[in-house]
Write an enzyme that holds these catalytic residues in place. Structure first.
Site, PDB file in Angstrom:
ATOM      1  N   ASP A  56       0.863  -1.191   0.000  1.00  0.00           N
ATOM      2  CA  ASP A  56       0.000   0.000   0.000  1.00  0.00           C
ATOM      3  C   ASP A  56       0.893   1.232   0.000  1.00  0.00           C
ATOM      4  OD1 ASP A  56      -3.266   0.232   1.023  1.00  0.00           O
ATOM      5  OD2 ASP A  56      -2.063   2.063   0.953  1.00  0.00           O
ATOM      6  N   ASP A  80       3.549   1.942  -4.426  1.00  0.00           N
ATOM      7  CA  ASP A  80       2.668   2.775  -5.243  1.00  0.00           C
ATOM      8  C   ASP A  80       2.406   1.972  -6.511  1.00  0.00           C
ATOM      9  OD1 ASP A  80       1.467   4.531  -7.009  1.00  0.00           O
ATOM     10  OD2 ASP A  80       2.621   6.261  -6.311  1.00  0.00           O
ATOM     11  N   VAL A  81       1.180   1.537  -6.694  1.00  0.00           N
ATOM     12  CA  VAL A  81       0.883   0.608  -7.797  1.00  0.00           C
ATOM     13  C   VAL A  81       1.123   1.232  -9.166  1.00  0.00           C
ATOM     14  CG1 VAL A  81      -0.772  -0.817  -6.516  1.00  0.00           C
ATOM     15  CG2 VAL A  81      -1.606   1.190  -7.789  1.00  0.00           C
ATOM     16  N   ASN A 108      -5.791  -5.047  -6.014  1.00  0.00           N
ATOM     17  CA  ASN A 108      -6.981  -4.468  -5.390  1.00  0.00           C
ATOM     18  C   ASN A 108      -6.930  -2.956  -5.182  1.00  0.00           C
ATOM     19  OD1 ASN A 108      -9.351  -4.428  -3.408  1.00  0.00           O
ATOM     20  ND2 ASN A 108      -7.631  -3.888  -2.066  1.00  0.00           N
ATOM     21  N   TYR A 174     -14.294   6.332 -13.344  1.00  0.00           N
ATOM     22  CA  TYR A 174     -14.125   5.185 -12.438  1.00  0.00           C
ATOM     23  C   TYR A 174     -14.706   3.936 -13.095  1.00  0.00           C
ATOM     24  CZ  TYR A 174     -14.706   2.106  -8.407  1.00  0.00           C
ATOM     25  OH  TYR A 174     -14.660   1.029  -7.564  1.00  0.00           O
ATOM     26  N   LYS A 178     -12.929   0.361 -14.406  1.00  0.00           N
ATOM     27  CA  LYS A 178     -13.318  -0.974 -13.929  1.00  0.00           C
ATOM     28  C   LYS A 178     -13.727  -1.879 -15.096  1.00  0.00           C
ATOM     29  CE  LYS A 178     -12.193  -0.367  -9.730  1.00  0.00           C
ATOM     30  NZ  LYS A 178     -11.132  -1.168  -9.117  1.00  0.00           N
ATOM     31  N   THR A 209     -16.643   1.115   2.940  1.00  0.00           N
ATOM     32  CA  THR A 209     -15.212   1.282   3.219  1.00  0.00           C
ATOM     33  C   THR A 209     -14.873   2.774   3.192  1.00  0.00           C
ATOM     34  OG1 THR A 209     -14.377   1.376   0.957  1.00  0.00           O
ATOM     35  CG2 THR A 209     -14.772  -0.838   1.858  1.00  0.00           C
TER      36      THR A 209
HETATM   37  P1  NAI Z   1     -10.206   1.939   0.382  1.00  0.00           P
HETATM   38  O1  NAI Z   1     -10.067   3.379   0.056  1.00  0.00           O
HETATM   39  O2  NAI Z   1     -10.772   1.554   1.689  1.00  0.00           O
HETATM   40  O3  NAI Z   1      -8.803   1.194   0.212  1.00  0.00           O
HETATM   41  C1  NAI Z   1      -7.990   1.413  -0.921  1.00  0.00           C
HETATM   42  C2  NAI Z   1      -6.540   1.237  -0.528  1.00  0.00           C
HETATM   43  O4  NAI Z   1      -5.743   1.450  -1.720  1.00  0.00           O
HETATM   44  C3  NAI Z   1      -6.078   2.266   0.517  1.00  0.00           C
HETATM   45  O5  NAI Z   1      -5.392   1.624   1.571  1.00  0.00           O
HETATM   46  C4  NAI Z   1      -5.132   3.184  -0.268  1.00  0.00           C
HETATM   47  O6  NAI Z   1      -4.083   3.720   0.516  1.00  0.00           O
HETATM   48  C5  NAI Z   1      -4.611   2.234  -1.349  1.00  0.00           C
HETATM   49  N1  NAI Z   1      -4.087   2.971  -2.486  1.00  0.00           N
HETATM   50  C6  NAI Z   1      -4.623   4.040  -3.114  1.00  0.00           C
HETATM   51  N2  NAI Z   1      -3.814   4.456  -4.091  1.00  0.00           N
HETATM   52  C7  NAI Z   1      -2.749   3.607  -4.087  1.00  0.00           C
HETATM   53  C8  NAI Z   1      -1.574   3.511  -4.884  1.00  0.00           C
HETATM   54  N3  NAI Z   1      -1.303   4.384  -5.862  1.00  0.00           N
HETATM   55  N4  NAI Z   1      -0.713   2.510  -4.633  1.00  0.00           N
HETATM   56  C9  NAI Z   1      -0.966   1.623  -3.636  1.00  0.00           C
HETATM   57  N5  NAI Z   1      -2.036   1.671  -2.844  1.00  0.00           N
HETATM   58  C10 NAI Z   1      -2.919   2.666  -3.083  1.00  0.00           C
HETATM   59  O7  NAI Z   1     -11.059   1.329  -0.820  1.00  0.00           O
HETATM   60  P2  NAI Z   1     -11.807  -0.069  -0.965  1.00  0.00           P
HETATM   61  O8  NAI Z   1     -13.242   0.206  -0.946  1.00  0.00           O
HETATM   62  O9  NAI Z   1     -11.236  -1.064  -0.060  1.00  0.00           O
HETATM   63  O10 NAI Z   1     -11.441  -0.425  -2.471  1.00  0.00           O
HETATM   64  C11 NAI Z   1     -10.571  -1.487  -2.836  1.00  0.00           C
HETATM   65  C12 NAI Z   1     -10.849  -1.849  -4.279  1.00  0.00           C
HETATM   66  O11 NAI Z   1     -12.189  -2.310  -4.393  1.00  0.00           O
HETATM   67  C13 NAI Z   1     -10.709  -0.687  -5.265  1.00  0.00           C
HETATM   68  O12 NAI Z   1     -10.106  -1.140  -6.447  1.00  0.00           O
HETATM   69  C14 NAI Z   1     -12.140  -0.284  -5.509  1.00  0.00           C
HETATM   70  O13 NAI Z   1     -12.297   0.337  -6.766  1.00  0.00           O
HETATM   71  C15 NAI Z   1     -12.844  -1.622  -5.439  1.00  0.00           C
HETATM   72  N6  NAI Z   1     -14.256  -1.536  -5.158  1.00  0.00           N
HETATM   73  C16 NAI Z   1     -14.709  -0.805  -4.081  1.00  0.00           C
HETATM   74  C17 NAI Z   1     -16.062  -0.681  -3.863  1.00  0.00           C
HETATM   75  C18 NAI Z   1     -16.625   0.156  -2.755  1.00  0.00           C
HETATM   76  O14 NAI Z   1     -17.813   0.540  -2.836  1.00  0.00           O
HETATM   77  N7  NAI Z   1     -15.877   0.434  -1.681  1.00  0.00           N
HETATM   78  C19 NAI Z   1     -17.044  -1.373  -4.734  1.00  0.00           C
HETATM   79  C20 NAI Z   1     -16.446  -2.131  -5.807  1.00  0.00           C
HETATM   80  C21 NAI Z   1     -15.106  -2.208  -5.984  1.00  0.00           C
END
Ligand code: NAI
Length: 288
Positions: A56, A80-81, A108, A174, A178, A209
């Site tokens: 992360d 950083d992805v 993810n 977004y 996806k 989240t």
């Molecule tokens: P979140 O915001 O709780 O967690 C995302 C994590 O990714 C954070 O820890 C952040 O620091 C990290 N991150 C952001 N940019 C980064 C980078 N450049 N390099 C490395 N890490 C980075 O979000 P959540 O909800 O857990 O989302 C996870 C995945 O699930 C995402 O791909 C999101 O698009 C997908 N998703 C989320 C939904 C939702 O409603 N929360 C629904 C469907 C999919």
């Protein structure tokens, strides 16, 4: 530069579960492991005996996740992805910590700016594409040599979304990222078959989240959660998504859809596109 904190460097991990019967060691690397879905997946897999690598951009988030896991069951990697070199380094270090075999990479990490297309800044659009799509491409390319070396049954799991079923107004870029992740999943499922690597995705609906906290974009005062509530959608608990990730990895489906409403949406998009179009327009109007 990657910071690396292995809990049990080089010692491997006696995993209790296995992707492929006959194997005893399983390790999963999770990008975006410092929050939300990544954290919940880390907890579930660690509880079930897996060794977990957290990647992360946020060290504090990873430290919080690590503290929720059984002692010695994870290593932590600043990542950083958007940077392929950081991916390569993080996975090389994780492989060492995990005893040389990575069975699963969970691609993810993601971000979510929303609001009408014309409200987004150029920087927000570039960032969405760079993290959500290019980041997933980078993860897939970095994961490949490790998954191939791990042998049959290894797996790349991608975080797609309900927004990859039908183009979602109000979160257009977004949603497009996806769709791209979904396409990448289907393409690599075919490309990597001969290597014995499974490629699959989860497609959750809106999930409770931190991604949903705050306004949709820098120019907006509208809170993401208010927009979602306005459309009448119910948020999924993050634990349901973690279980779906487990099922996806241990099943045979290419895409695992999470949430009743999302399953209905998927059927409508496939079998009643006219209805889906009407519904999508109505939802957008309701969100305002
Ligand atoms: P979140 O915001 O709780 O967690 C995302 C994590 O990714 C954070 O820890 C952040 O620091 C990290 N991150 C952001 N940019 C980064 C980078 N450049 N390099 C490395 N890490 C980075 O979000 P959540 O909800 O857990 O989302 C996870 C995945 O699930 C995402 O791909 C999101 O698009 C997908 N998703 C989320 C939904 C939702 O409603 N929360 C629904 C469907 C999919």
């Amino acid at each position: 530069m990657n910071m690396y904190t292995a809990m049990e460097p080089g010692s491997g991990w006696p995993g209790l579960t296995s992707l492929d019967s006959g194997r005893s060691v399983d390790a999963v690397f999770i990008s975006g492991g410092g929050s939300g879905i990544g954290r919940a997946v880390a907890r579930l897999f660690a509880q079930r005996g897996w060794f977990v690598g957290l990647g992360d951009i946020c060290p504090a988030g990873m430290a919080e996740t690590r503290d929720l896991l059984p002692a010695g069951s994870c290593s932590v990697h600043i990542l950083d992805v958007r940077d392929p070199a950081q991916w390569a380094q993080a996975l090389a270090e994780f492989s060492l910590a995990a005893g040389g075999r990575i069975a699963l990479v969970f691609n993810n990490a993601g971000i979510a700016f929303g609001g009408p297309l014309m409200e987004l800044s150029e920087a927000e659009i570039d960032m969405l594409i760079a993290v959500n799509f290019r980041g997933a491409v980078n993860g897939a390319r970095a994961a490949y040599p490790h998954l191939r070396a791990a042998g049959p049954g290894s797996c790349l799991l991608n975080s797609a979304s309900a927004a990859s079923i039908y183009g979602a107004g109000g979160i257009s870029i977004y949603s497009a990222t996806k769709f791209a992740v979904r396409a990448l999943t289907e393409a690599l499922d075919a490309e990597w078959l001969a290597d014995g690597i499974r490629v699959c995705s989860i497609m959750p609906g809106f999930t409770d989240t931190p991604m949903l906290d705050g306004p949709a974009n820098a120019a907006s005062t509208r809170q993401k959660r208010d927009a979602i509530a306005g459309s009448g959608r119910v948020l999924l608990p993050v634990e349901d998504v973690a279980q779906a990730a487990w099922d996806a990895v241990h099943g045979t489906r290419m895409h695992t859809i999470v949430g009743k409403a999302v399953k209905k949406m998927d059927l409508a998009a496939r079998f009643a596109p006219g209805y889906m179009r009407k519904k999508a327009r109505g939802l957008l109007a309701a969100r305002g």
